[in-house]
Design a protein around this motif. Structure first.
Motif, mmCIF file in Angstrom:
data_model
loop_
_atom_site.group_PDB
_atom_site.id
_atom_site.type_symbol
_atom_site.label_atom_id
_atom_site.label_comp_id
_atom_site.label_asym_id
_atom_site.label_seq_id
_atom_site.Cartn_x
_atom_site.Cartn_y
_atom_site.Cartn_z
ATOM 1 N N PRO A 138 -4.940 -2.298 -6.704
ATOM 2 C CA PRO A 138 -5.348 -3.126 -5.557
ATOM 3 C C PRO A 138 -4.991 -4.597 -5.717
ATOM 4 N N TRP B 223 0.102 1.383 -8.540
ATOM 5 C CA TRP B 223 -0.494 0.961 -7.265
ATOM 6 C C TRP B 223 -1.913 0.454 -7.523
ATOM 7 N N CYS C 167 -1.458 -5.398 -4.774
ATOM 8 C CA CYS C 167 -1.091 -5.184 -3.367
ATOM 9 C C CYS C 167 -1.570 -6.302 -2.457
ATOM 10 N N ARG C 168 -2.204 -7.315 -3.009
ATOM 11 C CA ARG C 168 -2.658 -8.462 -2.222
ATOM 12 C C ARG C 168 -1.721 -9.638 -2.497
ATOM 13 N N ARG D 135 2.493 -6.833 3.708
ATOM 14 C CA ARG D 135 1.813 -5.537 3.670
ATOM 15 C C ARG D 135 2.754 -4.340 3.655
ATOM 16 N N PRO E 45 0.792 -1.233 0.000
ATOM 17 C CA PRO E 45 0.000 0.000 0.000
ATOM 18 C C PRO E 45 0.822 1.279 0.000
ATOM 19 N N ASP E 46 1.991 1.298 0.656
ATOM 20 C CA ASP E 46 2.753 2.539 0.786
ATOM 21 C C ASP E 46 4.141 2.496 0.162
ATOM 22 N N TYR F 172 7.254 -0.414 -2.068
ATOM 23 C CA TYR F 172 7.347 -1.624 -2.879
ATOM 24 C C TYR F 172 8.788 -2.080 -3.047
#
Length: 300
Positions: free
Chosen positions: A165, A163, A168-169, A175, A62-63, A65
């Motif tokens: 969704p 970014w 990001c999983r 996380r 999320p923030d 990578y």
């Protein structure tokens, strides 16, 4: 960013807002993609840097990578990645995040730090639904500003393209980044340069280790840790037996996960080596993660 220049306006502007991403140099980009997928990460579509001989896969959180970076055309500019890969694979540097690279450049110059040339960078992202072109602004930092690691400042001009969704999983429940460890000859010598970037309240030192709180969105923290070769084994027992490198050497990366048990199950199911360091920390040896000692924990 707390540039120690006596300028309250510069401090309030916060030209840096933590670590944007870390870079992992790899010799075989497709093999690295497969290895990190087996580690339980969702890996993005491949990106090709326009005008450069490099390409990447990214592991998005999320923030921040992780960028897996390889050479696909050695006849073009590789930003010295070829020299790095002559000796090893692994962590080669990091990017600090900024919403305004021009503001960061002015703040650095006011603090007496001379950054490199600002560059525009594009890459072709090979999206299954058609190519898209993420765009960035980069500002390289001089070695004396960030001793112990190679660093630059990155501003995303099209963050919505990278970014996503679904990227990001992760099956291992990852996380975000927690910390990166660099091996240097004298950690204490690094305290002042990093205090000049982030403030003296963000730097702590003791027992052969210097830690820098780089901050992050929403009050999160990502740490840069600097230690000696002698202390490295105490911080990261999983490095025992791994080949040592000339200093400075970026050795280890710690990642936060939601569920450490799920992470362990995912790694074991994919036949990846797993080493427990007590009940709260998992280590994957560097040989299984393209030269990176990779650690997983639920703690931040």
């Amino acid at each position: 960013m707390k540039l120690m220049v006596g300028d309250k306006g510069v401090e309030a502007a916060q030209p840096l807002r933590g670590i944007d991403h870390v870079l992992v140099g790899v010799r075989d980009l497709e093999a690295a993609h497969q290895a990190y997928a087996r580690l339980g990460f969702t890996v993005s579509a491949r990106g090709r840097h326009i005008g450069w001989g490099t390409a990447n896969y990214c592991i998005m959180f999320p923030d921040d990578y992780i960028e897996l970076l390889g050479i696909v055309d050695p006849s073009q500019f590789t930003n010295n990645l070829n020299r790095f890969l002559e000796s090893r694979e692994g962590l080669l540097g990091l990017a600090f995040a900024s919403d305004d690279v021009a503001l960061a450049e002015r703040a650095l110059r006011r603090a007496g730090i001379e950054p490199g040339e600002m560059r525009d960078l594009k890459r072709i992202l090979e999206d299954p639904e058609g190519e898209v072109w993420p765009r960035f602004k980069l500002l390289h930092l001089p070695p004396e500003a960030t001793p112990g690691t190679s660093a630059f400042i990155c501003q995303h001009l099209t963050p919505e393209l990278v970014w996503r969704p679904e990227w990001c999983r992760h099956a291992n429940s990852a996380r975000g980044l927690i910390a990166m460890t660099s091996v240097v000859k004298d950690p204490s010598a690094l305290a002042i340069p990093y205090a000049e970037l982030f403030g003296f309240d963000r730097v702590r030192a003791g027992d052969g280790v210097v830690e820098v709180d780089c901050g992050g969105p929403g009050g999160s923290r990502v740490w840069l840790r600097f230690t000696t070769a002698e202390m490295l084994g105490a911080l990261h027992p999983g490095l025992i037996g791994a080949p040592r490198q000339p200093t400075p050497w970026l050795a280890a990366l710690r990642v936060a996960v939601e569920d450490l048990g799920l992470c362990a199950t995912t790694l074991e199911r994919n036949h990846m080596p797993v080493h427990w360091d007590g009940p709260r920390l998992l280590r994957v040896p560097a040989q299984a993660a393209c030269g990176v000692l990779l650690e997983f924990t639920e703690e931040t």
